[in-house]
Scaffold this active site. Structure first.
Site, mmCIF file in Angstrom:
data_model
loop_
_atom_site.group_PDB
_atom_site.id
_atom_site.type_symbol
_atom_site.label_atom_id
_atom_site.label_comp_id
_atom_site.label_asym_id
_atom_site.label_seq_id
_atom_site.Cartn_x
_atom_site.Cartn_y
_atom_site.Cartn_z
ATOM 1 N N ARG A 121 -87.812 -120.253 -26.894
ATOM 2 C CA ARG A 121 -88.180 -120.644 -28.260
ATOM 3 C C ARG A 121 -89.556 -120.123 -28.681
ATOM 4 N NH1 ARG A 121 -85.663 -125.180 -26.407
ATOM 5 N NH2 ARG A 121 -83.593 -125.442 -27.279
ATOM 6 N N LYS A 143 -93.378 -109.613 -38.917
ATOM 7 C CA LYS A 143 -91.919 -109.434 -39.030
ATOM 8 C C LYS A 143 -91.438 -108.733 -37.769
ATOM 9 C CE LYS A 143 -91.060 -108.936 -43.988
ATOM 10 N NZ LYS A 143 -90.503 -107.996 -44.988
ATOM 11 N N GLU A 185 -97.594 -94.299 -45.928
ATOM 12 C CA GLU A 185 -97.816 -95.750 -46.085
ATOM 13 C C GLU A 185 -99.278 -96.037 -46.438
ATOM 14 O OE1 GLU A 185 -95.559 -98.180 -46.084
ATOM 15 O OE2 GLU A 185 -93.812 -97.297 -45.108
ATOM 16 N N LYS A 227 -103.002 -104.986 -45.962
ATOM 17 C CA LYS A 227 -101.761 -105.630 -45.530
ATOM 18 C C LYS A 227 -102.042 -107.090 -45.158
ATOM 19 C CE LYS A 227 -97.416 -105.650 -43.342
ATOM 20 N NZ LYS A 227 -96.360 -105.020 -42.608
ATOM 21 N N GLU A 237 -92.708 -113.649 -47.701
ATOM 22 C CA GLU A 237 -92.162 -112.792 -48.749
ATOM 23 C C GLU A 237 -91.417 -113.564 -49.827
ATOM 24 O OE1 GLU A 237 -90.705 -109.011 -47.353
ATOM 25 O OE2 GLU A 237 -89.732 -108.619 -49.260
ATOM 26 N N ARG A 241 -95.742 -110.442 -51.307
ATOM 27 C CA ARG A 241 -95.463 -109.525 -50.194
ATOM 28 C C ARG A 241 -94.467 -108.426 -50.597
ATOM 29 N NH1 ARG A 241 -95.137 -111.029 -43.718
ATOM 30 N NH2 ARG A 241 -94.759 -108.913 -43.030
ATOM 31 N N ASN A 245 -93.053 -103.220 -50.758
ATOM 32 C CA ASN A 245 -91.817 -102.437 -50.822
ATOM 33 C C ASN A 245 -91.870 -101.330 -51.867
ATOM 34 O OD1 ASN A 245 -90.526 -103.952 -48.821
ATOM 35 N ND2 ASN A 245 -90.145 -105.572 -50.318
ATOM 36 N N HIS A 248 -89.772 -98.253 -51.504
ATOM 37 C CA HIS A 248 -88.791 -98.499 -50.450
ATOM 38 C C HIS A 248 -87.352 -98.628 -50.951
ATOM 39 C CE1 HIS A 248 -92.333 -98.864 -48.053
ATOM 40 N NE2 HIS A 248 -91.674 -99.230 -46.964
ATOM 41 N N HIS A 252 -85.357 -96.218 -48.962
ATOM 42 C CA HIS A 252 -84.376 -96.653 -47.946
ATOM 43 C C HIS A 252 -83.015 -96.009 -48.186
ATOM 44 C CE1 HIS A 252 -86.572 -100.561 -46.603
ATOM 45 N NE2 HIS A 252 -86.820 -99.551 -45.793
ATOM 46 N N HIS A 265 -89.389 -92.173 -41.770
ATOM 47 C CA HIS A 265 -89.456 -93.266 -42.741
ATOM 48 C C HIS A 265 -90.462 -92.933 -43.861
ATOM 49 C CE1 HIS A 265 -89.425 -97.395 -44.172
ATOM 50 N NE2 HIS A 265 -90.730 -97.445 -44.047
HETATM 51 N N1 LIG Z 1 -92.044 -105.161 -38.647
HETATM 52 C C1 LIG Z 1 -92.456 -104.540 -39.720
HETATM 53 O O1 LIG Z 1 -93.110 -105.108 -40.586
HETATM 54 C C2 LIG Z 1 -92.132 -103.091 -39.876
HETATM 55 C C3 LIG Z 1 -92.726 -102.347 -40.891
HETATM 56 C C4 LIG Z 1 -92.443 -100.987 -40.969
HETATM 57 C C5 LIG Z 1 -91.579 -100.399 -40.055
HETATM 58 N N2 LIG Z 1 -91.011 -101.146 -39.075
HETATM 59 C C6 LIG Z 1 -90.099 -100.565 -38.085
HETATM 60 O O2 LIG Z 1 -90.842 -99.612 -37.324
HETATM 61 C C7 LIG Z 1 -89.942 -98.629 -36.827
HETATM 62 C C8 LIG Z 1 -90.535 -97.273 -37.081
HETATM 63 O O3 LIG Z 1 -91.774 -97.200 -36.422
HETATM 64 P P1 LIG Z 1 -92.346 -95.825 -35.832
HETATM 65 O O4 LIG Z 1 -92.356 -94.798 -36.891
HETATM 66 O O5 LIG Z 1 -93.617 -96.177 -35.132
HETATM 67 O O6 LIG Z 1 -91.177 -95.375 -34.881
HETATM 68 P P2 LIG Z 1 -90.845 -95.453 -33.322
HETATM 69 O O7 LIG Z 1 -91.290 -96.705 -32.702
HETATM 70 O O8 LIG Z 1 -89.412 -95.124 -33.261
HETATM 71 O O9 LIG Z 1 -91.712 -94.261 -32.733
HETATM 72 C C9 LIG Z 1 -91.450 -92.937 -33.135
HETATM 73 C C10 LIG Z 1 -91.473 -91.988 -31.932
HETATM 74 O O10 LIG Z 1 -92.832 -91.737 -31.578
HETATM 75 C C11 LIG Z 1 -93.004 -91.879 -30.175
HETATM 76 N N3 LIG Z 1 -94.389 -92.260 -29.990
HETATM 77 C C12 LIG Z 1 -94.958 -93.453 -30.244
HETATM 78 N N4 LIG Z 1 -96.274 -93.395 -30.053
HETATM 79 C C13 LIG Z 1 -96.562 -92.138 -29.641
HETATM 80 C C14 LIG Z 1 -97.754 -91.459 -29.289
HETATM 81 N N5 LIG Z 1 -98.939 -92.053 -29.359
HETATM 82 N N6 LIG Z 1 -97.671 -90.168 -28.920
HETATM 83 C C15 LIG Z 1 -96.472 -89.526 -28.897
HETATM 84 N N7 LIG Z 1 -95.310 -90.116 -29.227
HETATM 85 C C16 LIG Z 1 -95.362 -91.405 -29.595
HETATM 86 C C17 LIG Z 1 -91.998 -92.915 -29.786
HETATM 87 O O11 LIG Z 1 -91.681 -92.843 -28.420
HETATM 88 C C18 LIG Z 1 -90.807 -92.535 -30.681
HETATM 89 O O12 LIG Z 1 -90.062 -91.507 -30.087
HETATM 90 C C19 LIG Z 1 -88.627 -98.846 -37.534
HETATM 91 O O13 LIG Z 1 -87.740 -99.471 -36.640
HETATM 92 C C20 LIG Z 1 -88.978 -99.786 -38.681
HETATM 93 O O14 LIG Z 1 -87.903 -100.604 -39.042
HETATM 94 C C21 LIG Z 1 -91.277 -102.478 -38.959
#
Ligand SMILES: NC(=O)c1ccc[n+]([C@@H]2O[C@H](COP(=O)([O-])OP(=O)(O)OC[C@H]3O[C@@H](n4cnc5c(N)ncnc54)[C@H](O)[C@@H]3O)[C@@H](O)[C@H]2O)c1
Length: 367
Positions: A121, A143, A185, A227, A237, A241, A245, A248, A252, A265
């Site tokens: 939990r 999130k 972003e 943020k 949200e 918040r 978006n 987005h 998306h 993204h």
């Molecule tokens: N929780 C939230 O509020 C929120 C907000 C925005 C996005 N997200 C989520 O985040 C994800 C996207 O995040 P992302 O773009 O970081 O993608 P990711 O976590 O998929 O990383 C992208 C790639 O970069 C590589 N990588 C990471 N750090 C590295 C480094 N320092 N050097 C070399 N390679 C590296 C990873 O291994 C991966 O292959 C999505 O799943 C999205 O839904 C969440």
């Protein structure tokens, strides 16, 4: 060292930002952990690059940790991987006082955070984001969640970390494309909340594109402050918040129709921001010169600004209409009024969205 405070009462936490911070991760985590039992959840690629530094630091601080390696990217953001993590937690006797550390991009932060939110939990967790997108967005705000075959992020929770540790030096191993994607972003924060910051980001363009730590720290710190401000005003949200978006809704749709993984993204969000700015111009709420400035800025960062002509318009419109931010059948758009100020609008009709997408595809075809 810069520290940004996320002020959420007894769930408040600091975001530490410093070049070389990975070496201090153990010290900071040891000061937070109720018990020295730690699960380090990391993406394979990130662990190969940065895992030794983090592990040494945890060891030096006397933390008793084990490592769980998960696949790169979205492949790990599943219930199957959540279950595997539960298995690791059980095998390694993670109790209520234990702590989960997420090392990697947004995908591992979302997965490990969700596992932490639901294990017994809820146990404490710390984010060590290593992509620019995760440092300025995903790791801040609580999130967490995983994807289902039916859609992205459909299962999740609000679960705030105990701390976020941001080391801009991690970004030296990130591809230029991923840096640019994260910068989309960063530019978004300027457009939605802070014109001075928008101008500063433009002025820092070369340093940011070359991943210079000083320029990155300036951009990351202000993005996290903005943020944090939004999250603290509206954690769940129900109002403000939603401005995060901006770009987005169409973004998306473009991302999903292009196929996840085909596009970054931030690239899709860049296109979404430009099209939302044009919709705001159509509604006469945003000056065309400012819409031009948004577009030129994103172009200057070599981000895409038009929808690829071979993407299916019908499929994109369908994706827009089922956007999870829609309410009572109406899609609500975040639209700019001026650079630095946005508002939510339900005045955008499906016909307007179709027209703006088709016009964008026509522009792209001409180039
Ligand atoms: N929780 C939230 O509020 C929120 C907000 C925005 C996005 N997200 C989520 O985040 C994800 C996207 O995040 P992302 O773009 O970081 O993608 P990711 O976590 O998929 O990383 C992208 C790639 O970069 C590589 N990588 C990471 N750090 C590295 C480094 N320092 N050097 C070399 N390679 C590296 C990873 O291994 C991966 O292959 C999505 O799943 C999205 O839904 C969440």
């Amino acid at each position: 060292l810069a520290v940004v405070e996320v002020a959420l009462g007894d769930r408040s936490y600091p975001i530490h930002i410093e070049a070389g911070l990975l070496n201090k991760a153990g010290e900071i985590i040891a000061s937070i952990a109720k018990k020295p039992r730690v699960a380090l959840v990391a993406q394979k690629k990130v662990f190969d690059l940065w895992g030794a530094q983090v592990s040494d630091s945890l060891r030096r601080a006397g933390l008793d940790f084990f490592t769980a390696i998960v696949p790169d990217g979205e492949k790990a953001k599943t219930l199957a991987w959540t279950r595997r993590l539960y298995g690791e937690f059980a095998k390694n006797s993670m109790d209520r006082s234990s702590l989960v550390v997420a090392l990697g991009g947004g995908a591992v932060g979302d997965l490990a955070g969700f596992a932490a939110a639901s294990w017994l939990r809820g146990v404490d967790f710390v984010q060590i984001p290593t992509t620019l997108l995760a440092q300025v967005d995903a790791s801040v705000g609580g999130k967490v969640g995983v994807n289902l075959p039916a859609g992205k992020n459909l299962v999740g929770a609000f679960w705030q970390p105990k701390a976020v540790l941001i080391d801009p030096l991690c970004l030296t191993t990130l591809s230029k494309r991923d840096i640019k994607s994260g910068l989309a972003e960063v530019i978004k924060y300027g457009i939605i909340l802070d014109k001075d910051f928008f101008n500063k980001v433009k002025a820092l363009r070369t340093g940011l594109l070359e991943a210079q730590p000083e320029a990155l720290i300036t951009a990351i710190q202000r993005s996290c402050e903005l943020k944090a401000y939004v999250v603290c005003s509206d954690e769940r949200e129900s109002g403000l918040r939603a401005i995060l978006n901006y770009g987005h809704t169409i973004g998306h749709a473009v991302e999903s129709v292009a196929g996840y993984g085909r596009m970054r993204h931030g690239e899709a969000i860049s296109i979404g921001m430009v099209l939302a700015a044009r919709l705001a111009v159509d509604l006469k709420m945003f000056h065309p010169d400012q819409a031009g400035e948004v577009e030129e800025t994103l172009r200057a960062f070599a981000l895409p600004v038009e929808v690829c002509p071979n993407l299916d318009v019908r499929a994109m419109l369908k994706a827009v209409s089922v956007d999870k931010k829609s309410k009572a059948g109406k899609v609500r758009f975040i639209l700019p009024k001026t650079i630095g100020v946005v508002e939510m609008s339900d005045k955008v009709t499906p016909e307007m969205v179709e027209a703006v997408i088709r016009e964008s595809q026509a522009r792209a075809a001409k180039r």
